[in-house]
Write a protein that holds these residues in place. Sequence first.
Motif, PDB file in Angstrom:
ATOM      1  N   GLY A 183     -45.077 -85.595  58.398  1.00 47.45           N
ATOM      2  CA  GLY A 183     -44.297 -85.352  59.731  1.00 47.45           C
ATOM      3  C   GLY A 183     -44.820 -84.064  60.584  1.00 47.45           C
ATOM      4  O   GLY A 183     -46.073 -83.642  60.186  1.00 47.45           O
ATOM      5  N   ARG A 184     -43.843 -83.796  61.446  1.00 51.42           N
ATOM      6  CA  ARG A 184     -44.488 -82.818  62.298  1.00 51.42           C
ATOM      7  C   ARG A 184     -44.618 -81.411  61.638  1.00 51.42           C
ATOM      8  O   ARG A 184     -45.838 -80.548  61.988  1.00 51.42           O
ATOM      9  N   LYS A 185     -43.810 -81.021  60.776  1.00 52.72           N
ATOM     10  CA  LYS A 185     -44.110 -79.783  60.021  1.00 52.72           C
ATOM     11  C   LYS A 185     -45.459 -79.764  59.218  1.00 52.72           C
ATOM     12  O   LYS A 185     -45.978 -78.662  59.352  1.00 52.72           O
ATOM     13  N   GLU A 186     -45.546 -80.797  58.711  1.00 52.40           N
ATOM     14  CA  GLU A 186     -46.568 -80.773  57.698  1.00 52.40           C
ATOM     15  C   GLU A 186     -47.977 -80.632  58.771  1.00 52.40           C
ATOM     16  O   GLU A 186     -49.146 -80.000  57.933  1.00 52.40           O
ATOM     17  N   ILE A 187     -47.995 -81.270  59.878  1.00 46.63           N
ATOM     18  CA  ILE A 187     -49.179 -81.377  60.566  1.00 46.63           C
ATOM     19  C   ILE A 187     -49.318 -79.771  61.291  1.00 46.63           C
ATOM     20  O   ILE A 187     -50.293 -79.199  61.425  1.00 46.63           O
ATOM     21  N   ALA A 188     -48.151 -79.231  61.561  1.00 47.49           N
ATOM     22  CA  ALA A 188     -47.935 -77.834  62.031  1.00 47.49           C
ATOM     23  C   ALA A 188     -48.485 -77.010  61.011  1.00 47.49           C
ATOM     24  O   ALA A 188     -49.097 -75.651  61.457  1.00 47.49           O
ATOM     25  N   ALA A 189     -48.398 -77.141  59.787  1.00 54.02           N
ATOM     26  CA  ALA A 189     -48.907 -76.422  58.727  1.00 54.02           C
ATOM     27  C   ALA A 189     -50.161 -76.101  58.728  1.00 54.02           C
ATOM     28  O   ALA A 189     -50.931 -75.353  57.861  1.00 54.02           O
ATOM     29  N   LEU A 190     -51.125 -76.934  59.433  1.00 51.86           N
ATOM     30  CA  LEU A 190     -52.445 -76.945  59.482  1.00 51.86           C
ATOM     31  C   LEU A 190     -53.263 -75.606  60.368  1.00 51.86           C
ATOM     32  O   LEU A 190     -54.114 -75.276  60.099  1.00 51.86           O
ATOM     33  N   VAL A 191     -51.840 -75.011  61.054  1.00 48.86           N
ATOM     34  CA  VAL A 191     -52.314 -74.211  62.164  1.00 48.86           C
ATOM     35  C   VAL A 191     -53.289 -73.004  61.365  1.00 48.86           C
ATOM     36  O   VAL A 191     -54.402 -72.772  62.031  1.00 48.86           O
TER      37      VAL A 191
END
Lengths: 310, 310
Positions: free
Chosen positions: A201-209
Amino acid sequence: MMMVVGGIDAGGTATKCLLLDGAGNTLFAHQGQPANYQVGPDEAAKAIKATLAAAMAGAGIDRVELLGVGLAGAGRKPELERMKACLGTLEGVNRYALTDDGEIAVLGAHRGQPGVVLIAGTGSIAYGLRQDGTMIRNGGWGAILGDEGSGYWIGLKAVQAVIRAEEGRGQQTVLSTAVCRGLGIDSLTALPALVYNSSLGRKEIAALVPTVVQTAADGDLVAAAIIDAAVHELALLVEMVQKLMDFPRAKVAVSGGLFANPLFMAAFTERLAEASGSTPVKPSHPPVVGAVIYGARQSGWPLPFLELKQ
Amino acid sequence: MMMVVGGIDAGGTATKCLLLDGAGNTLFAHQGQPANYQVGPDEAAKAIKATLAAAMAGAGIDRVELLGVGLAGAGRKPELERMKACLGTLEGVNRYALTDDGEIAVLGAHRGQPGVVLIAGTGSIAYGLRQDGTMIRNGGWGAILGDEGSGYWIGLKAVQAVIRAEEGRGQQTVLSTAVCRGLGIDSLTALPALVYNSSLGRKEIAALVPTVVQTAADGDLVAAAIIDAAVHELALLVEMVQKLMDFPRAKVAVSGGLFANPLFMAAFTERLAEASGSTPVKPSHPPVVGAVIYGARQSGWPLPFLELKQ
C-alpha cells in the motif's frame, strides 16, 4: 475548583487528547483510536468521545471548561457541520469548538501566531494562518489527484522509474536493485499483483524514501531527479501559501516523516531558501496544543501561558 | 462430419467466442460475461465455459476440433498454469490451448504474421510477435504503476493540471472549465470525495480524452502538452518492441478507444513516423480471430484460409 482546558487531535493514526490546567500545566495526555472524517463521522464521534472520557478519567476530573477539536479530513464547511451534528453535546464539556487538522497544526506550530506549516509524510499539504484569522491551504488532494512531493509520491516515482529502466523506456538507475530489495521482491513482475491487491500500500511505497534519498546522495541521476522534483513541489506549496499571507514575517514550520530524514531536510532547506528566502523551523508545539489554543480562542479565552511557555 | 474450429477472447468487458468451419466461414459468434483473470480464475473459467456452451448451442454443434483461448490479465506462466488447472477439460472440445490477450491480439491484427500491436484505451500496452514465435511486451503495468499515454493517464493529467492551475502551482488553462463540465461538477472541491469513494472511476476519467484533445486542438498549451506527452509515451512503447523484433518489415497495428479519435490518431501517426518511421494500420482481424489462429497453431493445424481471407 480547578479550571481545565483541553484539546483533541483526531487523526487517521490515533486520536490524541491533552488536558491542561488554567496555568498551562499538563494534567493528563491520552491517545485513543483513530478518528478520520473519511472513515465516517459516526465512528469519528465515537472515537473522540471515548478518548475524551478516558483522558478525563485519567486526570480524575468530571468537567472541562473548554475543548478544541481538530479532525483530519474535515476541511470544508459541510463536513464540519455534519461532524458537529454527530458530536452533539459532549458530556462534561462546557464549551467546545471543532475545526480541521490543518488549523490546529498551524496554531500549535506557531503558538497561535500567524505562520505557515508544511506537512509532508505519506501525503503533502501546506497551511497558513493569516493575522486576520483566516486559513489558507495548498495541496493535499490525496494520492491519486495530488500529494506532490510526499513520501508516497517519491516512492511511486522511484518504482515507476525502475519499471521504465527495466523496459528500456527510462534511464538505467541504481534504484532498480535498491527498490526491489526495499520492497522485498526478487523481480518486478511480482509488483502488479502486490500493488493492485493492496498488500503493498501507500505506506510501504512511502517507506522507500530513505532508499531514494540515499541513492540520490550516492550520485544516481534518476534518484536525484526525483528528490529534486519533490523538494521543488514542496517548496511550491509553501510559496503559494506565502503569497496569500498578510503577515510578512510568518515563519515556515515543517512537520511529517519526510523531514525526519536529515538528507531530505537539507535538500528541502536549500530549495526553500532559493524559492522564498525562508528557513524552515520545527513546530513549536504539536497539533494537540493547537487544538487547545483553537478551543480557547473560540471561547474568547486568552490563554497567555501558551504564548509564554516554549 | 463438419470440422469446427473456435476461438475465445476472454476480456474484462465481455467474453467473445467465434466458431468457424474448416474453410473459415463463420458458424456462430457469441458474446458472454466478462472473464478477466484478476477477478478470479474460477469465475473466469465459469464465464469461458458458459460462453463456449452458448456458442456451440447457437451453432447447433456438439464438438469443436480445436479451440484457442486468450485471457486478459494472464500474461505470465504461473497465471496461465493456474488458469489451465481451473479450466480442466472443456466438454465437447478435442484440443484447446490457452494464452494471454496480447498474443491473440497480435495474431489477429496481422493474421498470424509477425507484427506489433499497440493497444491504448483506458490502459496502454504494446505487444510484438517475432518470426521465431516468441512474444515481446512493453508497458501495461496498470493505472498506478504505468499505463503511460493511456486514456486514464491523459484524463488524470488533465484533472491534475486543473487542480494545479486552480491552486496557482500550474499554468492557467481552458481545461479548468472543460474538465469540470466533463465530470459534471461545479467546483473542484467536490473532486476528492468523488475520486476516493470511487464513484468517479478510471473509465469516467478516461472519458475526458475527447475534451483534452479538442482543447489542445483549440490551442490550449497545457492540454497540448498532455497530448504531446501521451503520443510520445505510446510511440516509445512501440519503439521498445520494435527494437527486439527479428522481422524488420513488421507492421504496427493500433487498437483501442484512443485511436477512434481522429485528432488523436493524427497526432500519434505523426509522432510514430518521427520516432520509428512506421505508419500505424488498423488490425486486420479482431483478437477472437487471433484466438482461433493460436489454437490452430498449437495443434499444428495450418489454417491457410485465415492468411488468404481479408
